[in-house]
Each structure stands twice: as C-alpha cells, then as structure tokens.
Scaffold this active site. Structure first.
Site, PDB file in Angstrom:
ATOM      1  N   LYS A 118       0.839  -1.200   0.000  1.00 38.51           N
ATOM      2  CA  LYS A 118       0.000   0.000   0.000  1.00 38.51           C
ATOM      3  C   LYS A 118       0.879   1.258   0.000  1.00 38.51           C
ATOM      4  CE  LYS A 118      -3.433   2.323   2.818  1.00 38.51           C
ATOM      5  NZ  LYS A 118      -4.254   2.338   4.019  1.00 38.51           N
ATOM      6  N   GLU A 178      10.576  -4.879   4.192  1.00 40.36           N
ATOM      7  CA  GLU A 178      10.574  -6.293   3.790  1.00 40.36           C
ATOM      8  C   GLU A 178      10.240  -6.430   2.299  1.00 40.36           C
ATOM      9  OE1 GLU A 178       9.080  -5.027   6.456  1.00 40.36           O
ATOM     10  OE2 GLU A 178       9.155  -6.402   8.161  1.00 40.36           O
ATOM     11  N   GLY A 200      -4.704  -1.818   5.241  1.00 45.98           N
ATOM     12  CA  GLY A 200      -3.911  -2.961   4.771  1.00 45.98           C
ATOM     13  C   GLY A 200      -4.544  -4.297   5.128  1.00 45.98           C
ATOM     14  N   ARG A 201      -4.965  -4.440   6.381  1.00 48.16           N
ATOM     15  CA  ARG A 201      -5.485  -5.750   6.826  1.00 48.16           C
ATOM     16  C   ARG A 201      -6.907  -6.014   6.361  1.00 48.16           C
ATOM     17  NH1 ARG A 201      -4.108  -2.327  10.742  1.00 48.16           N
ATOM     18  NH2 ARG A 201      -5.684  -1.501  12.158  1.00 48.16           N
ATOM     19  N   GLU A 250      -4.067  -6.362  15.306  1.00 44.14           N
ATOM     20  CA  GLU A 250      -3.544  -5.066  14.871  1.00 44.14           C
ATOM     21  C   GLU A 250      -4.654  -4.009  14.985  1.00 44.14           C
ATOM     22  OE1 GLU A 250      -0.155  -4.886  11.813  1.00 44.14           O
ATOM     23  OE2 GLU A 250      -1.751  -3.906  10.695  1.00 44.14           O
ATOM     24  N   HIS A 252      -5.510 -33.008  18.649  1.00 45.03           N
ATOM     25  CA  HIS A 252      -4.370 -33.810  19.102  1.00 45.03           C
ATOM     26  C   HIS A 252      -3.207 -32.926  19.526  1.00 45.03           C
ATOM     27  CE1 HIS A 252      -6.239 -37.542  17.615  1.00 45.03           C
ATOM     28  NE2 HIS A 252      -6.780 -36.712  16.732  1.00 45.03           N
ATOM     29  N   LYS A 268      10.171  -0.845  14.080  1.00 42.27           N
ATOM     30  CA  LYS A 268      10.713  -0.543  12.736  1.00 42.27           C
ATOM     31  C   LYS A 268      11.787   0.525  12.833  1.00 42.27           C
ATOM     32  CE  LYS A 268       6.488  -1.024   9.951  1.00 42.27           C
ATOM     33  NZ  LYS A 268       5.540  -0.280   9.137  1.00 42.27           N
TER      34      LYS A 268
HETATM   35  O1  F6P Z   1       2.569  -4.217   9.946  1.00 41.55           O
HETATM   36  C1  F6P Z   1       2.269  -2.901   9.660  1.00 41.55           C
HETATM   37  C2  F6P Z   1       1.688  -2.704   8.309  1.00 41.55           C
HETATM   38  O2  F6P Z   1       1.569  -1.351   8.088  1.00 41.55           O
HETATM   39  C3  F6P Z   1       0.360  -3.423   8.101  1.00 41.55           C
HETATM   40  O3  F6P Z   1      -0.720  -2.746   8.620  1.00 41.55           O
HETATM   41  C4  F6P Z   1       0.333  -3.571   6.627  1.00 41.55           C
HETATM   42  O4  F6P Z   1      -0.626  -4.502   6.230  1.00 41.55           O
HETATM   43  C5  F6P Z   1       1.754  -4.006   6.374  1.00 41.55           C
HETATM   44  O5  F6P Z   1       2.526  -3.248   7.283  1.00 41.55           O
HETATM   45  C6  F6P Z   1       2.255  -3.847   4.967  1.00 41.55           C
HETATM   46  O6  F6P Z   1       2.195  -2.515   4.535  1.00 41.55           O
HETATM   47  P1  F6P Z   1       2.316  -2.128   3.015  1.00 41.55           P
HETATM   48  O7  F6P Z   1       1.175  -2.740   2.278  1.00 41.55           O
HETATM   49  O8  F6P Z   1       2.270  -0.636   2.988  1.00 41.55           O
HETATM   50  O9  F6P Z   1       3.628  -2.664   2.509  1.00 41.55           O
END
Ligand code: F6P
Length: 539
Positions: A209, A215, A269-270, A355, A386, A506
């Site tokens: 987003k 990452e 995002g979520r 979150e 189990h 972060k």
């Molecule tokens: O973990 C924090 C967060 O901002 C989430 O809310 C989001 O889904 C994720 O990082 C990834 O963010 P982006 O889509 O901006 O890479």
C-alpha cells in the site's frame, strides 16, 4: 465526523452487566439447556447457507438484553452509519474505512469527500478481470514469449496474509498457475521460492500500500536483481506488476505505469484483500471466483447493516467476545475451522483482530482502565484436537472458541467427511456437557484416577455452520470477522484502524541496521548492546 467517545464501563448497561455477571458466573450452561428445550433454536441465526449457533455460551436471555442495552448506550447504530458512509472514522490517520465499498454492487453510491468511489473501484476491478484473464489464458506472455506458469506475490502483513490465506482456502478452485508468497525479510524465504522458479515464465506482483515497507522492497529488489541476471531492464515491464497507493514510488522502482493497480488510502492494509491486493487471488482462481468472494462479503455487509441485534451474526459474536473478555476475563479466543483449507485462517485473523483492537488509548486520548483486544490463535480440527485441546477441556483457562464447519466437503469423500463432522459436533458437545464423576465411575475407573477423567464442561463455543466452502461463503466468513472487529473497537472506544504499535520496532531496526557497519554502537540497554555486539562478532 468521527466516532463518539463513550467509555463503555461508565454506561448503566455495563454496570448492570457486572451485577448480572456476579449472579450467573458460576452457573452451568447445561442447567439452562435443561430448563429451556428451545434454547438452541432461539440462539441460532441464519444468513442463507450460513448459520451461527451461539446457544453454547454462558449467557441467558437477560445477558443478551443487557448486551443489547450496551450497544444502544454506546450508540452502535450511529457508528455503523459512519463506517458504511465513508466518514473519517480512522481519525488518527485522517481516513475513512471503506473496504465495504470494494464489494458493493456497481450501481451503488458510496461517497468519500463528496465523490462517489464506486466508478473508480469498478475501473480497477475491470483491469483485474482483464489482466487475470490474459495471464490465465496465456495471452499475456513473458519476455521470451512463453505463457506464465508461476505467480509470486511479494508483500507482507495485509499485503500478504489475506491473499495467501484466500489462495490456500480456495485451492480447490485453482487453475494451473502456481502461486507463491514471499513476505519475510529473511533472505532464506525469498531464496527458497526463487529456487522453484523459471524467470521466463514467472509473473511478479509487488503488493505494498505504501511502497515503503522494508521487507517488501528488499524482497522485490532481490527478485529484480535475480530476474536481471536472465533478462534486460526492458523485460521488467513484461513480468513485474505492482499494487499500491504510492504511484510515484512504484514508477521509481521501474514498474511500467500500465502495470500499476491502484488502491486508496481508505482501504486499510489488513482489510485490503477485496481491492487489487487480491490480484493474486484473481490470478489463482480466476476473476469470477474472486468476484464471488466479494459478493459473499457484500451479503454479510447487508446482513450486518440491516439485521437487528438479536439476528445479527457479527454483532452477537462481538458482544459475546466482550462478555468473556471484560467480565469473565478470558485472555484469548480460539478459531477452529474443521477444514484443512482454512489452515491459515487463524494467522490471517491474528493481524486483522490484534492489529485493529490491540490498543490502550481511548477515543478521547486517555489510557483505558479495562481490557481491550483479543489474543487470537487456532488451528484446523481435527489436528488441533491432538495438540492443544487438552488445555481447552481440562486446563485452568477459559478459552471461548469458534468452531467453523462445512456440511459438504469439496472432494466428496463422505467417509472422511462424516468422521470429520462427528468430531466437529463431539467437541462442542464435550465442551458444553463435560463428564461427571458419576459417569467416570460408571466406566469402572480406578478410584485414584477418577479426578483426572472428570471434565467440568461449561466451556463456551460458537458453531458457525456453512453449507460448503465456496468463494462466496468464504467472503461471508471473512466479512463476518471484519464487522466483529469493528463492533468491538466501537465498544472498547478505541481507534481500530491505525497501527502505530508496529512503528517503534521498525524505527529501532533502522538504527541498529546502520550500526552493523559502524565501529561503535549507539546508546542501548546493556542486554541489547551485548546481543548486537555478539551478532557483529559472529556475522
Ligand atoms: O505491519 C504494519 C503494516 O503497516 C500493516 O498494517 C500492513 O498490512 C503491512 O505493514 C504492509 O504494509 P504495506 O502494504 O504498505 O507494505
């Protein structure tokens, strides 16, 4: 307009609930079932092929009445209107929360800042439809003119968990494309995926987003470098696409503007799998199934918006959860789907739920003095039986659990399905009734062993019973939890749609990363300083 700030614990409903709790907390549900033979049918809600039996909860009709009073006192109706109408209820980020608009029909009108957002949503949906079709049918090809065989979704958090869970959940409906997910900044993750890929036939979907997430950008860069060992810069346009709100950053990464699928800041995002973030879903199962997922979610939106409290599945689930969290002081909730297809469902819900409502400052800016949030965990049955069911049955903790089951399997192996479902029903029955001393003694159990074989029962469960796992029923199920999250956040008086809690780590990681290549360390506590020094000497 933002959501009102009402401290739930100051309402008269809350105080009444506290009194009521004291009077029923030690009662056994079995006595209520014995006293009312209609209890199960009264505490059951249907939404087409989807039903909720919530009779196996430690509630009476009076509990429901008081929870409904609470809904009224905290003005839930007002909050629901603001949620669906595009008000900026995500006040701390100055945004609306409009994932529901993403699954609204084409003739709907949803206004955000005076503009109807539906036409632009459908423009992107059409782009998803066309693109997916071309890739699936082989019309769109890679740089050596070969059809695609593999898709890699590069993203993390909401840009990974939702699509990954749905692609796995709908694997029965999948086409020939192999879909992979790269999320962790752990280089071993991306390398393990790359090992399986042919650069000529792999399409890369970068989902972020913000397009600033460490990452995702690291993985995308590593993959681009790997790709460029086999292809040229110009070939990137053929094999890399991106989903983002940050068009400039995507272009700077080298993605062809034609290959950008936009999203909007009013999609959290979520809660974004319904947007172009779901592109890998559409590629994996085809646009028709992706659209059916959205249609199912829309049906749940309508149900949530229109049904009264007693008949409202997400509302009942939310208030039951508050009942256990705030009155019984339950620490966690388990999600137990009886289908292997929902293997990743609890993991997905961990982000969506924790979150969102893992907050401790109320909407007036004050620290709350009551519990919020739920710890979410779970695994499919029967495997989990189990693993951790011992603790749910005979441990000291109260763990309300959602059991999710399907009447029909997908491959139609009735023998397996009957065994699976007999376990599904048996577990909630056992958790309700337990096993008395008399029953244990009747089995000729040695006296000294008797206490160990007694089950107290009285463990609450919800049974979510669905005809079959289809894209549509999955859409309903996910939307059901989204609305549960919303209701809980409203009651707990927190802002459910920001996530500042992930920022501090972060920031510190950014500083520590630089220190790996510097001679001296910045100021740290001695534990962290020792650990960093140890890593530097070992890396
Ligand atoms: O973990 C924090 C967060 O901002 C989430 O809310 C989001 O889904 C994720 O990082 C990834 O963010 P982006 O889509 O901006 O890479």
């Amino acid at each position: 307009m933002s959501l009102k700030s009402i401290n739930p614990t100051q309402t008269s409903a809350w105080k009444n609930l506290q009194h009521h709790f004291e009077s029923i907390k030690d009662e056994h549900m079995v006595s209520w079932f014995n006293a009312d033979s209609d209890r199960a049918s009264k505490m059951n809600i249907k939404c087409e092929d989807f039903s909720l039996d919530f009779s196996k909860n430690r509630i009476t009709p009076q509990t429901l009445k008081l929870l409904k009073d609470l809904a009224e006192e905290i003005q839930l109706d007002d909050a629901i209107s603001k949620y669906f109408d595009g008000e900026k209820i995500n006040k701390t980020e100055g945004r609306a929360v409009l994932h529901t608009a993403l699954r609204a029909p084409e003739d709907a009108e949803v206004f955000y800042e005076g503009n109807n957002v539906i036409p632009e949503i459908y423009e992107v949906k059409n782009k998803i439809r066309q693109f997916s079709q071309e890739v699936i049918e082989g019309g769109r090809k890679g740089f050596t003119n070969k059809a695609f065989t593999d898709i890699v979704n590069i993203g993390i958090g909401g840009s990974d968990l939702g699509p990954a869970m749905v692609v796995d959940a709908l694997s029965y409906y999948k086409n020939h494309l192999n879909v992979h997910f790269v999320s962790n900044v752990d280089g071993d993750h991306v390398n393990e995926v790359l090992k399986k890929l042919n650069p000529e036939t792999t399409l890369f979907v970068i989902v972020s987003k913000t397009f600033t997430t460490q990452e995702t950008l690291s993985n995308a860069t590593t993959i681009k470098q790997w790709f460029l060992q086999h292809a040229t810069q110009d070939d990137i346009a053929k094999q890399f696409v991106a989903v983002s709100t940050n068009i400039e950053k995507v272009k700077a990464f080298g993605i062809d503007p034609q290959n950008i699928f936009p999203m909007w800041d009013w999609v959290g995002g979520r809660f974004s799998l319904w947007s172009a973030v779901g592109l890998s879903i559409s590629l994996a199962v085809g646009f028709e199934h992706f659209d059916a997922l959205l249609k199912g979610a829309h049906k749940m939106d309508i149900h949530f918006k229109e049904e009264k409290f007693e008949q409202n599945i997400p509302m009942i689930l939310a208030f039951l959860s508050i009942w256990y969290n705030n009155f019984f002081k339950a620490e966690s909730e388990a999600i137990i789907p009886y289908t292997q297809y929902l293997n990743q469902f609890a993991t997905y819900l961990q982000q969506a739920i924790m979150e969102s409502n893992g907050k401790s400052i109320d909407r007036a800016g004050n620290k709350v003095n009551y519990q919020t949030g739920n710890l979410i965990w779970g695994e499919p049955g029967t495997n989990s039986q189990h693993a951790f069911f011992q603790l749910i049955h005979q441990g000291t903790k109260l763990i309300p659990a959602d059991f999710i089951g399907f009447a029909q399997s997908l491959h139609g192996n009735q023998d397996h399905q009957d065994k699976l479902m007999s376990n599904f029903f048996a577990q909630t029955e056992a958790l309700l009734n337990g096993k008395t001393k008399a029953e244990v003694l009747a089995e000729d159990t040695a006296e000294a062993i008797v206490p160990y074989k007694i089950f107290d029962g009285n463990k609450p469960t919800n049974t979510i019973f669905i005809n079959q796992l289809t894209p549509e029923s999955l859409g309903k199920l996910i939307a059901m939890y989204e609305h549960k999250i919303f209701v809980q956040g409203v009651v707990w008086n927190v802002f459910s749609y920001d996530q500042f809690g992930v920022e501090l780590g972060k920031q510190l990681a950014g500083k520590i990363l630089k220190e790996f290549s510097q001679d001296s360390l910045a100021q740290h506590d001695t534990s962290t300083a020792n650990l960093i020094a140890m890593y530097k000497s070992m890396r």
